[in-house]
Design a protein around this motif. Structure first.
Motif, mmCIF file in Angstrom:
data_model
loop_
_atom_site.group_PDB
_atom_site.id
_atom_site.type_symbol
_atom_site.label_atom_id
_atom_site.label_comp_id
_atom_site.label_asym_id
_atom_site.label_seq_id
_atom_site.Cartn_x
_atom_site.Cartn_y
_atom_site.Cartn_z
ATOM 1 N N GLY A 235 0.807 -1.217 0.000
ATOM 2 C CA GLY A 235 0.000 0.000 0.000
ATOM 3 C C GLY A 235 0.836 1.261 0.000
ATOM 4 O O GLY A 235 0.425 2.285 -0.554
ATOM 5 N N GLN A 236 2.034 1.200 0.610
ATOM 6 C CA GLN A 236 2.893 2.380 0.643
ATOM 7 C C GLN A 236 3.302 2.803 -0.773
ATOM 8 O O GLN A 236 3.538 3.983 -1.028
ATOM 9 C CB GLN A 236 4.136 2.107 1.490
ATOM 10 N N LEU A 237 3.355 1.835 -1.688
ATOM 11 C CA LEU A 237 3.614 2.176 -3.092
ATOM 12 C C LEU A 237 2.539 3.137 -3.604
ATOM 13 O O LEU A 237 2.828 4.090 -4.329
ATOM 14 C CB LEU A 237 3.625 0.909 -3.949
ATOM 15 N N GLY A 238 1.300 2.846 -3.222
ATOM 16 C CA GLY A 238 0.197 3.706 -3.633
ATOM 17 C C GLY A 238 0.252 5.067 -2.977
ATOM 18 O O GLY A 238 0.020 6.094 -3.628
ATOM 19 N N VAL A 239 0.537 5.089 -1.688
ATOM 20 C CA VAL A 239 0.630 6.362 -0.969
ATOM 21 C C VAL A 239 1.663 7.272 -1.631
ATOM 22 O O VAL A 239 1.395 8.439 -1.939
ATOM 23 C CB VAL A 239 1.001 6.130 0.509
ATOM 24 N N ASP A 240 2.858 6.725 -1.852
ATOM 25 C CA ASP A 240 3.938 7.518 -2.437
ATOM 26 C C ASP A 240 3.568 8.013 -3.838
ATOM 27 O O ASP A 240 3.860 9.166 -4.206
ATOM 28 C CB ASP A 240 5.220 6.693 -2.510
ATOM 29 N N THR A 241 2.914 7.144 -4.608
ATOM 30 C CA THR A 241 2.531 7.498 -5.979
ATOM 31 C C THR A 241 1.483 8.605 -5.998
ATOM 32 O O THR A 241 1.589 9.571 -6.755
ATOM 33 C CB THR A 241 1.989 6.259 -6.718
ATOM 34 N N ILE A 242 0.448 8.465 -5.170
ATOM 35 C CA ILE A 242 -0.636 9.456 -5.145
ATOM 36 C C ILE A 242 -0.114 10.823 -4.720
ATOM 37 O O ILE A 242 -0.433 11.850 -5.334
ATOM 38 C CB ILE A 242 -1.765 8.996 -4.212
ATOM 39 N N VAL A 243 0.689 10.849 -3.659
ATOM 40 C CA VAL A 243 1.204 12.126 -3.164
ATOM 41 C C VAL A 243 2.105 12.780 -4.209
ATOM 42 O O VAL A 243 1.943 13.960 -4.542
ATOM 43 C CB VAL A 243 1.950 11.934 -1.831
ATOM 44 N N ALA A 244 3.057 12.019 -4.751
ATOM 45 C CA ALA A 244 3.995 12.595 -5.725
ATOM 46 C C ALA A 244 3.272 13.068 -6.984
ATOM 47 O O ALA A 244 3.552 14.164 -7.501
ATOM 48 C CB ALA A 244 5.063 11.560 -6.089
ATOM 49 N N THR A 245 2.328 12.269 -7.474
ATOM 50 C CA THR A 245 1.591 12.629 -8.682
ATOM 51 C C THR A 245 0.754 13.876 -8.457
ATOM 52 O O THR A 245 0.709 14.788 -9.303
ATOM 53 C CB THR A 245 0.689 11.472 -9.125
ATOM 54 N N SER A 246 0.080 13.949 -7.318
ATOM 55 C CA SER A 246 -0.783 15.087 -7.024
ATOM 56 C C SER A 246 0.021 16.372 -6.838
ATOM 57 O O SER A 246 -0.372 17.438 -7.329
ATOM 58 C CB SER A 246 -1.624 14.799 -5.780
ATOM 59 N N VAL A 247 1.130 16.274 -6.126
ATOM 60 C CA VAL A 247 1.976 17.450 -5.919
ATOM 61 C C VAL A 247 2.469 17.993 -7.256
ATOM 62 O O VAL A 247 2.423 19.202 -7.520
ATOM 63 C CB VAL A 247 3.163 17.106 -4.987
ATOM 64 N N ALA A 248 2.927 17.087 -8.120
ATOM 65 C CA ALA A 248 3.425 17.520 -9.430
ATOM 66 C C ALA A 248 2.313 18.171 -10.248
ATOM 67 O O ALA A 248 2.522 19.215 -10.898
ATOM 68 C CB ALA A 248 4.005 16.326 -10.184
ATOM 69 N N ALA A 249 1.116 17.587 -10.218
ATOM 70 C CA ALA A 249 -0.006 18.133 -10.993
ATOM 71 C C ALA A 249 -0.435 19.490 -10.467
ATOM 72 O O ALA A 249 -0.726 20.414 -11.245
ATOM 73 C CB ALA A 249 -1.182 17.156 -10.962
ATOM 74 N N ILE A 250 -0.482 19.647 -9.151
ATOM 75 C CA ILE A 250 -0.876 20.931 -8.571
ATOM 76 C C ILE A 250 0.170 21.998 -8.882
ATOM 77 O O ILE A 250 -0.163 23.133 -9.257
ATOM 78 C CB ILE A 250 -1.091 20.791 -7.048
ATOM 79 N N ARG A 251 1.432 21.652 -8.754
ATOM 80 C CA ARG A 251 2.481 22.626 -9.065
ATOM 81 C C ARG A 251 2.405 23.067 -10.520
ATOM 82 O O ARG A 251 2.602 24.250 -10.827
ATOM 83 C CB ARG A 251 3.849 22.024 -8.751
#
Length: 266
Positions: A235-251
């Motif tokens: 599940g941590q794979l998902g956590v890391d992916t969601i956070v990194a993807t969202s941060v990049a998209a928002i930026r």
């Protein structure tokens, strides 16, 4: 005109460090926005069945935790209270998740109106960018509709962020497949991916002793997939992916807005 009132901000260090609006006083929120925290994340969860092995509020817990991680990574960002009441299908006769006890469903129009009013509330308080982060796939179009409606005639920029949810269906699934898990086991609801993600965020969301029961009963128990081999590490794979993807998209969104409207930047 008299001098503006200056409200003292006195709180414990832990409170001032919080990114959550509901954990701050109004003067603390005002000070944070005035200091540059003009991006607001609105985490959207839902109250729905997720098999016999996961609690009904999993989306709410996950949305709050993930929004927290995203906000801290971004900086100058606040997190609104989680929206826990979402469309889940027909109530009478019950359809979809409403066939299972505890699921709560509200009309799509009411859901969208609530999101629009939420965004406009933060805009009134000085926010510039509001992002809807939806943890559940069923209402992604509603988030886009609400964002478009809230933008109309507003000084704020209101966004839905499909990247947040898409990461759970693309990069996260791909990472699990690279580790040898098949598509049927990964599943689409309450299977391995969904269950592992919940374990990583809060183990209390999952009843480990019922993973086998969930797998054996499948769709009859509200499960699409096989959660038997789910672990917090996966599940941590998902956590890391969601956070990194969202941060990049928002930026990217914020940078694009800054380039298009340089006069609106501080």
């Amino acid at each position: 005109m008299g001098a503006a009132l200056v409200w003292p901000v006195v709180a414990a260090a832990g409170q001032l460090d919080s990114v959550h609006v509901e954990e701050l006083t109004w003067t603390e929120v005002a000070a944070r926005i005035a200091g540059g925290a003009t991006t607001i994340l609105v985490p959207v969860g839902g109250t729905e069945q997720s098999g016999p092995h996961m609690v009904l509020g999993k989306h709410n817990v996950r949305a709050r935790a993930l929004a927290t991680g995203i906000a801290r990574r971004l900086g100058n960002t606040l997190v609104a209270p989680v929206v826990a009441y979402v469309p889940e299908g027909s109530i009478t006769p019950p359809g979809g998740h409403m066939r299972f006890a505890g699921t709560i469903s509200i009309p799509e129009a009411a859901f969208e109106s609530m999101l629009v009013a939420t965004a406009r509330s933060f805009c009134q308080h000085g926010a510039r960018d509001i992002f809807f982060l939806g943890d559940h796939g069923g209402y992604q179009d509603n988030l886009a509709n609400a964002a478009a409606h809230a933008r109309s005639g507003s000084a704020c920029r209101v966004h839905s962020l499909p990247d947040y949810y898409a990461a759970t269906q693309t990069q996260y699934v791909a990472a699990l497949k690279r580790r040898g898990y098949g598509e049927r086991e990964i599943g689409t609801h309450a299977g391995l991916a969904d269950t592992a993600l919940s374990m990583a965020i809060d183990p209390s969301l999952v009843r480990p002793g019922l993973l086998g029961v969930a797998a054996r009963n499948g769709s009859a128990a509200g499960v699409r997939g096989d959660p038997s081999r789910a672990t917090a590490a996966l599940g941590q794979l998902g956590v890391d992916t969601i956070v990194a993807t969202s941060v990049a998209a928002i930026r990217t969104r914020l940078r694009t807005q800054a380039n298009q409207n340089p006069s609106t930047q501080p």
